[in-house]
Design a protein around this motif. Structure first.
Motif, PDB file in Angstrom:
ATOM      1  N   ARG A 118       0.571  -1.143   0.109  1.00 26.72           N
ATOM      2  CA  ARG A 118       0.013  -0.125  -0.039  1.00 26.72           C
ATOM      3  C   ARG A 118       0.821   1.172   0.007  1.00 26.72           C
ATOM      4  NH1 ARG A 118      -1.976   4.074  -0.136  1.00 26.72           N
ATOM      5  NH2 ARG A 118      -4.120   4.868   0.532  1.00 26.72           N
ATOM      6  N   HIS A 119       1.941   1.092   0.755  1.00 21.35           N
ATOM      7  CA  HIS A 119       2.888   2.532   0.761  1.00 21.35           C
ATOM      8  C   HIS A 119       4.147   2.524   0.181  1.00 21.35           C
ATOM      9  CE1 HIS A 119       0.232   4.236   4.064  1.00 21.35           C
ATOM     10  NE2 HIS A 119       0.246   3.283   4.475  1.00 21.35           N
ATOM     11  N   ASN A 120       4.121   1.346  -0.700  1.00 27.95           N
ATOM     12  CA  ASN A 120       5.602   1.120  -1.509  1.00 27.95           C
ATOM     13  C   ASN A 120       6.635   1.001  -0.752  1.00 27.95           C
ATOM     14  OD1 ASN A 120       7.004   1.024  -4.060  1.00 27.95           O
ATOM     15  ND2 ASN A 120       7.403   3.162  -4.052  1.00 27.95           N
ATOM     16  N   TYR A 121       6.527   0.325   0.525  1.00 24.34           N
ATOM     17  CA  TYR A 121       7.747   0.020   1.292  1.00 24.34           C
ATOM     18  C   TYR A 121       8.598  -0.818   0.620  1.00 24.34           C
ATOM     19  CZ  TYR A 121       5.239   2.753   5.134  1.00 24.34           C
ATOM     20  OH  TYR A 121       4.677   3.441   5.746  1.00 24.34           O
ATOM     21  N   ILE A 122       9.954  -0.809   0.719  1.00 24.54           N
ATOM     22  CA  ILE A 122      10.632  -1.610   0.015  1.00 24.54           C
ATOM     23  C   ILE A 122      11.506  -2.439   0.888  1.00 24.54           C
ATOM     24  CG2 ILE A 122      12.947  -2.020  -1.500  1.00 24.54           C
ATOM     25  CD1 ILE A 122      10.431  -0.729  -3.090  1.00 24.54           C
ATOM     26  N   THR A 123      11.659  -1.990   2.131  1.00 24.68           N
ATOM     27  CA  THR A 123      12.479  -3.032   3.285  1.00 24.68           C
ATOM     28  C   THR A 123      11.560  -3.016   4.399  1.00 24.68           C
ATOM     29  OG1 THR A 123      13.501  -1.059   4.111  1.00 24.68           O
ATOM     30  CG2 THR A 123      14.738  -2.106   2.220  1.00 24.68           C
ATOM     31  N   ALA A 124      11.774  -3.694   5.455  1.00 31.46           N
ATOM     32  CA  ALA A 124      11.261  -3.629   6.828  1.00 31.46           C
ATOM     33  C   ALA A 124      11.488  -2.426   7.592  1.00 31.46           C
ATOM     34  CB  ALA A 124      11.861  -4.890   7.449  1.00 31.46           C
ATOM     35  N   ALA A 125      12.746  -1.927   7.389  1.00 34.97           N
ATOM     36  CA  ALA A 125      12.938  -0.461   8.038  1.00 34.97           C
ATOM     37  C   ALA A 125      12.169   0.527   7.363  1.00 34.97           C
ATOM     38  CB  ALA A 125      14.525  -0.163   7.861  1.00 34.97           C
ATOM     39  N   ASP A 126      11.772   0.347   6.145  1.00 36.42           N
ATOM     40  CA  ASP A 126      10.715   1.479   5.737  1.00 36.42           C
ATOM     41  C   ASP A 126       9.312   1.579   6.332  1.00 36.42           C
ATOM     42  OD1 ASP A 126      12.290   2.197   3.456  1.00 36.42           O
ATOM     43  OD2 ASP A 126      11.296   1.390   1.853  1.00 36.42           O
ATOM     44  N   ALA A 185      20.512  -6.238   1.019  1.00 31.56           N
ATOM     45  CA  ALA A 185      21.445  -5.189   1.726  1.00 31.56           C
ATOM     46  C   ALA A 185      21.353  -3.918   1.117  1.00 31.56           C
ATOM     47  CB  ALA A 185      22.858  -5.747   1.924  1.00 31.56           C
ATOM     48  N   ALA A 186      21.540  -4.006  -0.302  1.00 28.96           N
ATOM     49  CA  ALA A 186      21.534  -2.733  -1.297  1.00 28.96           C
ATOM     50  C   ALA A 186      20.089  -2.045  -0.995  1.00 28.96           C
ATOM     51  CB  ALA A 186      21.606  -3.343  -2.630  1.00 28.96           C
ATOM     52  N   ASN A 187      19.117  -2.735  -0.831  1.00 26.98           N
ATOM     53  CA  ASN A 187      17.772  -1.966  -0.669  1.00 26.98           C
ATOM     54  C   ASN A 187      17.753  -1.183   0.541  1.00 26.98           C
ATOM     55  OD1 ASN A 187      16.798  -3.057  -3.130  1.00 26.98           O
ATOM     56  ND2 ASN A 187      15.534  -4.579  -2.211  1.00 26.98           N
ATOM     57  N   LEU A 188      18.118  -1.858   1.733  1.00 32.35           N
ATOM     58  CA  LEU A 188      18.371  -1.125   3.047  1.00 32.35           C
ATOM     59  C   LEU A 188      19.170  -0.054   2.959  1.00 32.35           C
ATOM     60  CD1 LEU A 188      18.517  -4.435   5.238  1.00 32.35           C
ATOM     61  CD2 LEU A 188      16.953  -2.554   5.423  1.00 32.35           C
ATOM     62  N   TYR A 189      20.251  -0.151   2.350  1.00 40.48           N
ATOM     63  CA  TYR A 189      21.363   0.912   2.402  1.00 40.48           C
ATOM     64  C   TYR A 189      20.676   2.048   1.595  1.00 40.48           C
ATOM     65  CZ  TYR A 189      24.893   4.375   1.419  1.00 40.48           C
ATOM     66  OH  TYR A 189      25.436   5.289   1.049  1.00 40.48           O
ATOM     67  N   THR A 190      20.229   1.909   0.287  1.00 38.17           N
ATOM     68  CA  THR A 190      19.711   2.903  -0.559  1.00 38.17           C
ATOM     69  C   THR A 190      18.396   3.604   0.123  1.00 38.17           C
ATOM     70  OG1 THR A 190      20.427   1.625  -2.526  1.00 38.17           O
ATOM     71  CG2 THR A 190      18.825   3.384  -2.865  1.00 38.17           C
ATOM     72  N   ARG A 191      17.446   2.865   0.684  1.00 34.34           N
ATOM     73  CA  ARG A 191      16.288   3.471   1.084  1.00 34.34           C
ATOM     74  C   ARG A 191      16.305   4.129   2.485  1.00 34.34           C
ATOM     75  NH1 ARG A 191      11.606   3.092  -2.209  1.00 34.34           N
ATOM     76  NH2 ARG A 191      10.242   3.363  -0.262  1.00 34.34           N
ATOM     77  N   ASN A 192      17.058   3.383   3.432  1.00 36.56           N
ATOM     78  CA  ASN A 192      17.077   3.577   4.777  1.00 36.56           C
ATOM     79  C   ASN A 192      18.354   4.542   5.507  1.00 36.56           C
ATOM     80  OD1 ASN A 192      15.838   0.949   4.647  1.00 36.56           O
ATOM     81  ND2 ASN A 192      14.302   2.411   5.210  1.00 36.56           N
ATOM     82  N   GLY A 246      17.841  13.140   0.167  1.00 35.88           N
ATOM     83  CA  GLY A 246      16.570  12.981   0.605  1.00 35.88           C
ATOM     84  C   GLY A 246      15.708  12.866  -0.615  1.00 35.88           C
ATOM     85  N   ALA A 247      16.070  13.340  -1.825  1.00 36.53           N
ATOM     86  CA  ALA A 247      14.855  13.430  -3.100  1.00 36.53           C
ATOM     87  C   ALA A 247      15.703  12.848  -4.218  1.00 36.53           C
ATOM     88  CB  ALA A 247      14.573  14.914  -3.322  1.00 36.53           C
ATOM     89  N   PRO A 248      16.161  11.505  -4.330  1.00 34.86           N
ATOM     90  CA  PRO A 248      16.802  11.044  -5.323  1.00 34.86           C
ATOM     91  C   PRO A 248      15.614  10.735  -6.740  1.00 34.86           C
ATOM     92  CG  PRO A 248      16.421   9.303  -3.909  1.00 34.86           C
ATOM     93  CD  PRO A 248      15.829  10.676  -3.112  1.00 34.86           C
ATOM     94  N   THR A 249      15.765  10.826  -7.890  1.00 36.68           N
ATOM     95  CA  THR A 249      15.113  10.252  -8.762  1.00 36.68           C
ATOM     96  C   THR A 249      14.882   8.851  -8.879  1.00 36.68           C
ATOM     97  OG1 THR A 249      16.917  10.046 -10.510  1.00 36.68           O
ATOM     98  CG2 THR A 249      16.017  12.202 -10.289  1.00 36.68           C
ATOM     99  N   ASP A 250      14.143   8.391  -9.414  1.00 43.62           N
ATOM    100  CA  ASP A 250      13.989   6.704  -9.364  1.00 43.62           C
ATOM    101  C   ASP A 250      15.214   6.114  -9.995  1.00 43.62           C
ATOM    102  OD1 ASP A 250      11.374   7.036  -8.500  1.00 43.62           O
ATOM    103  OD2 ASP A 250      10.116   6.842 -10.396  1.00 43.62           O
ATOM    104  N   ARG A 251      15.794   6.774 -11.018  1.00 41.84           N
ATOM    105  CA  ARG A 251      16.940   6.312 -11.722  1.00 41.84           C
ATOM    106  C   ARG A 251      18.120   6.334 -10.720  1.00 41.84           C
ATOM    107  NH1 ARG A 251      18.805   5.173 -16.859  1.00 41.84           N
ATOM    108  NH2 ARG A 251      20.902   5.329 -17.027  1.00 41.84           N
TER     109      ARG A 251
END
Length: 518
Positions: free
Chosen positions: A107-115, A358-365, A373-378
């Motif tokens: 629902r919220h587009n969370y990628i990780t548990a930390a999200d 691990a990459a998802n966690l670093y990137t998002r959190n 704080g405001a990266p593009t999707d790319r």
């Protein structure tokens, strides 16, 4: 070590070439925009029940599992079978808690548990603690996949001193890095299908053919030393090995689906219903795990450790060489190639998922929360791709230059740490009652307590808890998370009047299927 087994080697090489092609081709499977993180890192959340079953199974049942569980049975006996009840207990936990996590993350587009923790409790520092814990717990797990790959490469007779001996390992992980970078989670998802078919073929062949060769199960169990057939009977005033076995199984069950690679597999599913179905279907892997533990007993009965042709292998890899030696002794070369490829591919699938997680966690959190704080999707997807490469390279450097026993110590410690995320993640899908700062302090208390127990137990996960005249040897992770929960509850009661009112982005209806909401 024996000479190169060329027949096994070429079959091993052919299967590796096939999964390499498959890894790169996966970029076009259910094609999506891989410049978006949810497409690269979660496969677009489009994997159905069957693909999710292969993916999560390939994720949890790793190359090191297929080497280490039989090796533990070979060396220590019955205690190795703790892996069977712990996976059985884990799947009801998956059924109850993690579809709820899937619904709200979708629902919220969370990628990780930390999200999820960031959204649920509104505390960036608590989310950072969850992310750092997940990354640190995952890194030695990746390194251990290399241990499994090293053992089967050595079993093929490919060995050498210095950098030449590590070259096959380096080549395998360059291939892994390349197709993970290009295809994201789609690569291990597609390769997991091949890997699991080979693993099941190998396991069933082993439990049929080897007992026939050894004269039946009665003769096999008659050859096992009595001390290895059963857990040692506890002495007076202690639960002894019984308590250690039970707490190890229970604590491992609670920790299993808190690992980032497990959650990545869950969140890649197409629906919460697919997650529930997998909770019902995944115990098939537990059955296979029991068969694999028996292989350790087969190796004892076959006496492979006493055969001179395998002496170098046992000298180099210890009990981890029990399975390769048994297969070399029991099967023709062509089947050895298939079995070793199953284990080798079983290293690449979880290593890929772990590096993506691990990459998802670093990137998002970490990066998005504290650096950009405001990266593009790319930009976000590209950062994750680079971090996945760095993570794999770090694991490779660690295993090449550092004795593997340290990777094992860190992986054991990682299990103690990852369970400290349970109150915020697993209980968080049911309640917002906990105070966010209480959760953070409880997490810290659990980390410190668990680490201290691990050190006091001479770098083993079993800690002898003394209460009066009674001693309760048990899994340090379970004891530490109890401390974590007690501290969290007490501080929540104390902090409630001072609650800052941090926002909860989620709503109660989002934790269940739309047809159940309202």
């Amino acid at each position: 070590m024996q000479n190169v087994n060329w027949t096994a080697f070429f079959i091993f090489l052919a299967l590796f070439a096939f999964i390499t092609w498959l890894g790169f081709a996966a970029a076009h499977w259910r094609k999506g925009d891989l410049d978006q993180l949810h497409e690269w890192g979660l496969g677009g959340r489009r994997f159905g029940t069957l693909i999710t079953w292969f993916l999560i199974g390939g994720d949890l049942y790793t190359a090191y599992t297929f080497i280490a569980v039989p090796a533990l049975a070979f060396g220590a006996g019955a205690v190795a079978f703790f892996a069977v009840p712990y996976t059985i207990v884990a799947y009801p936990i998956l059924f109850l808690a993690f579809p709820r996590l899937w619904y709200v993350c979708h629902r919220h587009n969370y990628i990780t548990a930390a999200d999820f923790v960031r959204g649920r409790f509104g505390n960036r520092w608590l989310a950072l603690a969850m992310a750092v814990t997940g990354i640190i717990a995952t890194l030695p797990y990746i390194a251990l996949q290399l241990v499994g790959l090293q053992v089967v490469i050595g079993g093929l007779g490919i060995s050498g001193a210095g950098y030449a001996g590590d070259l096959p390992l380096v080549i395998a992980f360059i291939i892994l890095a390349a197709f993970t970078y290009s295809s994201g989670l789609r690569a291990p998802a597609s390769i997991a299908i091949v890997k699991d078919i080979l693993i099941y073929l190998t396991a069933f062949a082993a439990v049929v053919v080897i007992p026939i060769q050894l004269g039946g199960f009665a003769k096999i169990f008659a050859a096992i030393p009595p001390a290895k057939l059963l857990l040692a009977t506890p002495g007076a005033n202690t639960t002894g090995s019984y308590g250690a076995y039970a707490t190890l199984a229970l604590g491992s069950a609670f920790a299993l689906f808190l690992y980032p690679h497990s959650i990545t597999g869950i969140l890649s599913a197409s629906s919460g219903r697919a997650v529930r179905r997998n909770a019902a279907l995944l115990p098939a892997y537990s059955f296979m795990l029991g068969l694999l533990a028996l292989v350790g007993f087969f190796a004892i009965a076959a006496g492979v450790s006493k055969l001179p042709e395998y002496a170098d292998g046992f000298k180099q890899f210890g009990n981890n060489f029990a399975v390769p030696a048994l297969f070399l002794h029991s099967f023709p070369s062509w089947f050895v190639g298939i079995a070793f490829a199953a284990v080798g591919i079983g290293a690449l699938v979880p290593a890929a998922i772990m590096s993506i997680a691990a990459a998802n966690l670093y990137t998002r959190n970490i990066h998005r929360e504290f650096i950009n704080g405001a990266p593009t999707d790319r930009q976000e997807a590209q950062m994750a791709k680079w971090v996945s490469l760095i993570v794999k390279f770090g694991a490779l450097v660690f295993i090449v230059f550092v004795p593997s026993k340290y990777a094992i110590y860190l992986q054991l410690l990682g299990g103690i740490w990852i369970i400290q995320t349970l109150p915020a993640v697993m209980l968080g899908v049911y309640t917002r009652w906990f105070n966010d700062w209480a959760l953070l302090i409880g997490w810290a208390a659990g980390i410190v307590t668990g680490t201290a127990m691990f050190i006091a137990a001479n770098l083993t996960p079993t800690y002898a808890l003394a209460i009066g005249h009674l001693t309760f040897p048990g899994y340090a992770a379970l004891y530490a998370v109890i401390v974590n929960l007690v501290v969290t509850v007490v501080l929540t009661l104390l902090f409630t009047p001072l609650r800052s009112g941090s926002a909860d982005e989620t709503a109660a209806a989002e934790y269940q299927a739309p047809s159940q909401a309202g």
